[in-house]
Enzyme design. Structure first.
Site, PDB file in Angstrom:
ATOM      1  N   LYS A 189      67.891  27.231  54.018  1.00 12.29           N
ATOM      2  CA  LYS A 189      68.893  28.148  53.486  1.00 12.29           C
ATOM      3  C   LYS A 189      68.315  28.922  52.302  1.00 12.29           C
ATOM      4  O   LYS A 189      67.618  28.346  51.462  1.00 12.29           O
ATOM      5  CB  LYS A 189      70.128  27.351  53.069  1.00 12.29           C
ATOM      6  CG  LYS A 189      71.327  28.181  52.612  1.00 12.29           C
ATOM      7  CD  LYS A 189      72.506  27.265  52.344  1.00 12.29           C
ATOM      8  CE  LYS A 189      73.703  27.997  51.760  1.00 12.29           C
ATOM      9  NZ  LYS A 189      74.837  27.084  51.501  1.00 12.29           N
TER      10      LYS A 189
ATOM     11  N   SER B  87      79.062  28.562  53.134  1.00 16.95           N
ATOM     12  CA  SER B  87      78.035  29.553  52.904  1.00 16.95           C
ATOM     13  C   SER B  87      76.798  29.374  53.777  1.00 16.95           C
ATOM     14  O   SER B  87      75.978  30.285  53.879  1.00 16.95           O
ATOM     15  CB  SER B  87      77.627  29.526  51.424  1.00 16.95           C
ATOM     16  OG  SER B  87      77.076  28.284  51.062  1.00 16.95           O
TER      17      SER B  87
ATOM     18  N   SER C 134      80.401  23.953  52.080  1.00 18.80           N
ATOM     19  CA  SER C 134      79.495  24.867  52.778  1.00 18.80           C
ATOM     20  C   SER C 134      78.546  24.232  53.781  1.00 18.80           C
ATOM     21  O   SER C 134      77.809  24.938  54.465  1.00 18.80           O
ATOM     22  CB  SER C 134      78.674  25.662  51.755  1.00 18.80           C
ATOM     23  OG  SER C 134      79.528  26.498  50.997  1.00 18.80           O
TER      24      SER C 134
END
Length: 468
Positions: free
Chosen positions: A79, A154, A178
């Site tokens: 990420k 996210s 997330s």
């Protein structure tokens, strides 16, 4: 429209554990697997917008001689809010020109030490603030189950790539849901570990309330269990009981509380309530005891406290941005949600110390709940996956934050308390999209969560995009 990358290439239909087995048999090579994953990512990227940065040449080179580790040669993505040496960290924004990181952050060092090969960085919502990645210039990350719908956030890009079959496992992190939110949206397993379970970058360790936890998104419970086992060989918090090697369902029958009232003042929709009660009925069929939790286990004023603290992170980022990023810093490029969160805190700064104190005490509230219960079941999200545009950050802040808080009414509690929680793909909504069911446990009890998750996966196998 669904987007599936599954094919009869070197990756096949394997999960990460299955791929490790194939690599060890010699039926495929790491180089072949990495090449296949790159081809899959390139095939789905135009429709999903899941990748933030490509590192394909580097991955191909590593695939020829992958580093040691149990996952040696298995492709992944990281990420784009943690540092990987040589790659830029953009944080889901275009408010500055990112430079390549000089070294791996603490999490990436641990993550890649398991043998995983990073193909690049995955896209997220700006700084991870929204539960939907819909940046006005970087574009929206779309669900592979329906490209008209959000992939959650996210950790949106990681989830979209795993669910579509481009990679079997991907990094995610969770500061308000997330890991669990995109897991629920994309039909994946998403476990937020106990605070301190995994290595973490310095800036996250130094937060006044350590709400963020790193982990992975996978298509199977055994992949998540294998990752936690292997990560524990690299990094171990001695204050926590070990997760160990969880490979089969636990024989222990549990006492599980269920509630659908929400931890943020908003309850579940009728559809999500019904799906949660169906899951509760399955638990009873399997011999577990299910009891209703009359009141959500949250401290008074939890929603307002969490929002204020969450918003304070935006204020810090905006006020320190020029010092951190130099001349390329362009604050007007931030989306309206980030700017609105900063304003929210700026107007309430006098309340922030009290909010921090109360959030730090939330673990005591949940600990008391687990004196009587082994776990708590809720829906992961309060209503079905919204279409893109519902959480568009260019809309007025007050409208977006209200919609956001309504949807993510269940996930923030464990970020404040530090307890582990897992979203499992146990349900499907009326429109055919995945819906996650969330189980929370007391601090340090990941092994129990995994044992139950394996049992539920056997009893109710999840729907798969590839039909397998």
């Amino acid at each position: 429209m669904r987007v599936s990358a599954f094919s009869d290439d070197a990756l096949g239909h394997h999960d990460a554990v299955g791929l490790v087995e194939a690599l060890r048999r010699g039926s495929v090579s790491a180089a072949e697997v990495v090449d296949a994953a790159i081809a899959r990512v390139e095939a789905v990227q135009p429709r999903l917008n899941a990748l933030a940065y490509r590192a394909f040449d580097r991955a191909r080179l590593e695939g020829r001689t992958p580093r040691d580790g149990w996952f040696s040669g298995v492709p992944t993505v990281v990420k784009d809010n943690v540092d990987v040496a040589g790659l830029p960290t953009r944080q889901g924004t275009d408010a500055w020109e990112p430079r390549p990181a000089r070294r791996d952050g603490d999490f990436a060092r641990m993550y890649l030490a398991t043998g995983l090969v990073a193909l690049g960085k995955s896209q997220l919502s700006e700084y991870g603030f929204s539960a939907s990645a819909e940046h006005p210039r970087l574009g929206a990350v779309r669900s592979p189950w329906s490209t008209d719908h959000t992939a959650g956030a996210s950790s949106a890009g990681s989830a979209a790539l795993v669910a579509s079959g481009a990679v079997p496992i991907a990094h995610a992190n969770d500061g308000g849901g997330s890991i669990r939110i995109p897991a629920a949206v994309n039909g994946l397993v998403g476990l937020k570990p106990t605070r301190g379970r995994l290595a973490q970058d310095r800036q996250l360790r130094e937060m006044p309330v350590r709400i963020v936890a790193d982990g992975v998104l996978t298509r199977s419970v055994r992949d998540t269990a294998a990752f936690l086992r292997e990560a524990e060989h690299v990094y171990r918090d001695l204050a926590l009981p070990p997760v160990g090697d969880v490979t089969r369902p636990s024989p222990k029958r549990l006492r599980i509380g269920v509630h659908t009232a929400g931890d943020s003042g908003y309850g579940a929709s009728p559809e999500m309530t019904a799906l949660t009660l169906q899951t509760a009925a399955l638990l009873e069929q399997l011999g577990h005891t299910v009891v209703e939790v009359a009141e959500p286990p949250v401290p008074p004023g939890f929603r307002d406290d969490f929002l204020l603290y969450w918003a304070s992170l935006a204020l810090v980022l905006l006020r320190t941005g020029r010092r951190a990023h130099g001349r390329s810093w362009t604050p007007e490029n931030h989306d309206a949600l980030t700017r609105g969160l900063a304003r929210h805190t700026a107007r309430r700064l006098h309340r922030l110390p009290g909010a921090v104190r109360r959030l730090r005490r939330s673990g005591a509230v949940t600990a008391a709940l687990f004196d009587d219960l082994d776990m708590v079941l809720t829906p992961t999200l309060a209503h079905a996956t919204p279409r893109l545009g519902h959480l568009d950050p260019t809309q007025p802040f007050e409208e977006v934050i209200e919609r956001l808080m309504r949807w993510v009414a269940f996930t923030p509690l464990q970020n404040a308390s530090g307890d582990p929680a897992v979203s499992l793909p146990l349900a499907t909504t009326a429109d055919g999209l995945p819906a996650g069911m969330m189980f929370a446990a007391a601090r340090g009890h990941e092994a129990a969560l995994l044992g139950l998750a394996l049992e539920l996966e056997e009893a109710r196998p999840p729907a798969r995009i590839d039909g397998a």
